[in-house]
Motif scaffolding. Structure first.
Motif, short mmCIF file in Angstrom:
data_model
loop_
_atom_site.label_atom_id
_atom_site.label_comp_id
_atom_site.label_asym_id
_atom_site.label_seq_id
_atom_site.Cartn_x
_atom_site.Cartn_y
_atom_site.Cartn_z
N PRO A 251 0.82 -1.22 0.00
CA PRO A 251 0.00 0.00 0.00
C PRO A 251 0.85 1.27 0.00
CG PRO A 251 -0.10 -1.11 2.14
CD PRO A 251 0.71 -1.97 1.24
N TYR A 254 -0.90 5.74 2.92
CA TYR A 254 -1.67 5.66 4.15
C TYR A 254 -1.35 6.88 5.04
CZ TYR A 254 -3.31 0.79 3.63
OH TYR A 254 -3.94 -0.35 3.22
N GLY A 343 -4.87 1.81 6.86
CA GLY A 343 -5.95 2.47 6.14
C GLY A 343 -7.19 2.44 7.01
N ASP A 344 -8.01 1.38 6.88
CA ASP A 344 -9.15 1.17 7.75
C ASP A 344 -9.18 -0.29 8.18
OD1 ASP A 344 -10.24 -0.34 5.61
OD2 ASP A 344 -11.15 1.46 4.75
N ASN A 346 -10.62 -2.79 7.08
CA ASN A 346 -10.66 -3.79 6.00
C ASN A 346 -9.43 -3.74 5.09
OD1 ASN A 346 -13.30 -4.73 6.69
ND2 ASN A 346 -14.12 -2.82 5.84
N SER A 347 -8.51 -2.86 5.41
CA SER A 347 -7.31 -2.69 4.56
C SER A 347 -6.11 -3.34 5.22
CB SER A 347 -7.02 -1.21 4.32
OG SER A 347 -8.13 -0.57 3.77
N SER A 348 -5.16 -3.77 4.40
CA SER A 348 -3.93 -4.38 4.94
C SER A 348 -3.10 -3.33 5.66
CB SER A 348 -3.13 -5.01 3.81
OG SER A 348 -2.86 -4.07 2.81
N MET A 364 -2.51 -8.81 5.85
CA MET A 364 -3.94 -8.65 5.64
C MET A 364 -4.67 -8.70 6.99
SD MET A 364 -4.49 -8.44 2.34
CE MET A 364 -6.17 -8.96 2.06
#
Length: 368
Positions: A251, A254, A343-344, A346-348, A364
């Motif tokens: 990612p 962030y 991130g949030d 649900n994010s890695s 994850m």
């Protein structure tokens, strides 16, 4: 015919080097053996499982004869380990038997013909050659090896991706749940190449490579990699297949990130892990301004809660992780501080080393 006369430890070292890849059970019984070839003073020891092959040499030959045989690797190794350290050891070949003798101890082992031993054919040409200090290559492998998959149906994940790109040598490993990336810069210039080295080869190289400045040479072809270092030559087949595009997995951008002491976080996670079950290794992390709360529960309604102070002013994030994936990376890193970017829920998550772009670890989230 006397093959070898030397001290126990001098003979033990090359046998330990080559015996790591020998499997006890194999469809071909001869693969439980090692190939010993003698040409005058030079003696070579070779083992293979048809995917990986290791050869090493030692100047311990007795007499000027040329000879070769194969003998059970584990049995010979066990005998030598059990012998006293003092005194010379001789190995003699006669009537298809190898006799190991020291003092008043004598062992006669069955042999199989050297001509029947299936060695791996070494590639004629290589597309690229890389020369690195042993400790640099060992570091590359150590930083990512724990993320390799084990017996995954996606066979290309059961190994390590080695990338040559410009001046960089990059190692990447993933099992689909986490991904580790590490790179080192060299003084050599490469056209971009990607190869997947099998898991077994990587584990063996971690055992054989030393923390030294002595160089290791990697020769890479389309189907094979050859590593030459010290008096060792390791040849391995490569894994065919297309490795996932790691650049898309890591990612970027962030905004929620903080730095925390590696050891402090490791200890907290180790304590929280005690309350997880063997089947479910989940821990819940609630990150809010100034605090990181780690909790775990199990089927018996038992609970562990850890709270850490952090220098953080971003959004509140409630996220779950497999604690093993976090412990793996924290145990492996040697730095004092780590950076965690989120991130949030649900994010890695992205774990990195402050002021160091050469290592990245993506993990994850999991539902808690």
């Amino acid at each position: 015919m006397q093959l070898v006369k030397t001290t126990r430890d001098t003979l033990l070292r090359p046998l330990q080097i080559v015996s790591g890849i020998v499997e006890r059970r194999h469809t071909m019984p001869i693969l439980a053996n090692i190939l010993i070839r003698k040409d005058g003073e030079n003696v070579s020891f070779l083992s293979t499982d048809t995917e990986v092959q290791i050869t090493t040499h030692a100047s311990i030959g007795s007499g000027a004869d040329v000879a070769g045989t194969t003998v059970a690797a584990r049995k010979l190794l066990d005998i030598l380990r059990a012998l006293p350290e003092s005194g010379d050891v001789t190995m003699t070949l006669a009537n298809k038997r190898l006799t190991v003798q020291t003092g008043k101890s004598r062992f006669a082992l069955q042999t199989l013909a050297a001509e029947e031993f299936p060695t791996v054919s070494v590639a004629d040409t290589y597309n690229a050659t890389v020369t690195l200090p042993q400790k640099t290559l060992k570091h590359l492998f150590n930083m990512v090896h724990f993320s390799m998959a084990q017996q995954d149906i996606r066979y290309y994940l059961n190994g390590l991706l080695l990338v040559l790109d410009g001046r960089n040598v990059i190692a990447v490993a993933t099992d689909g749940h986490r991904l580790a990336f590490c790179q080192v810069e060299t003084e050599q210039e490469f056209t971009r190449q990607e190869v997947i080295i099998p898991r077994k080869t990587i584990i063996e190289l971690q055992r054989l490579l030393e923390e030294s400045d002595e160089t290791v040479q990697l020769d890479i072809s389309t189907s094979q990699v050859k590593l030459t270092f010290a008096d060792i030559e390791l040849v391995s087949k490569l894994v065919e297949g297309k490795f996932p595009d790691y650049t898309r997995v890591i990612p970027k951008g962030y905004k929620n990130d903080f730095t925390i002491g590696r050891d402090e976080l490791l200890r907290s996670l180790q304590r929280a892990a005690i309350m997880t079950s063997d089947k479910f290794k989940g821990v819940r992390c609630i990150i809010s301004p100034g605090s990181m709360k780690i909790s775990s529960t199990n089927a018996d309604q038992e609970e562990a809660v850890e709270e850490l102070e952090i220098d953080y002013g971003g959004d509140s994030v409630d996220i779950g992780f497999n604690v093993t994936y976090l412990l793996d990376v924290l145990n492996n890193l040697k730095c004092d501080q780590i950076n965690i970017a989120l991130g949030d829920s649900n994010s890695s998550a992205l774990i990195s080393i402050p002021d160091n772009a050469d290592f990245k670890y993506v993990v994850m989230p999991m539902r808690i």
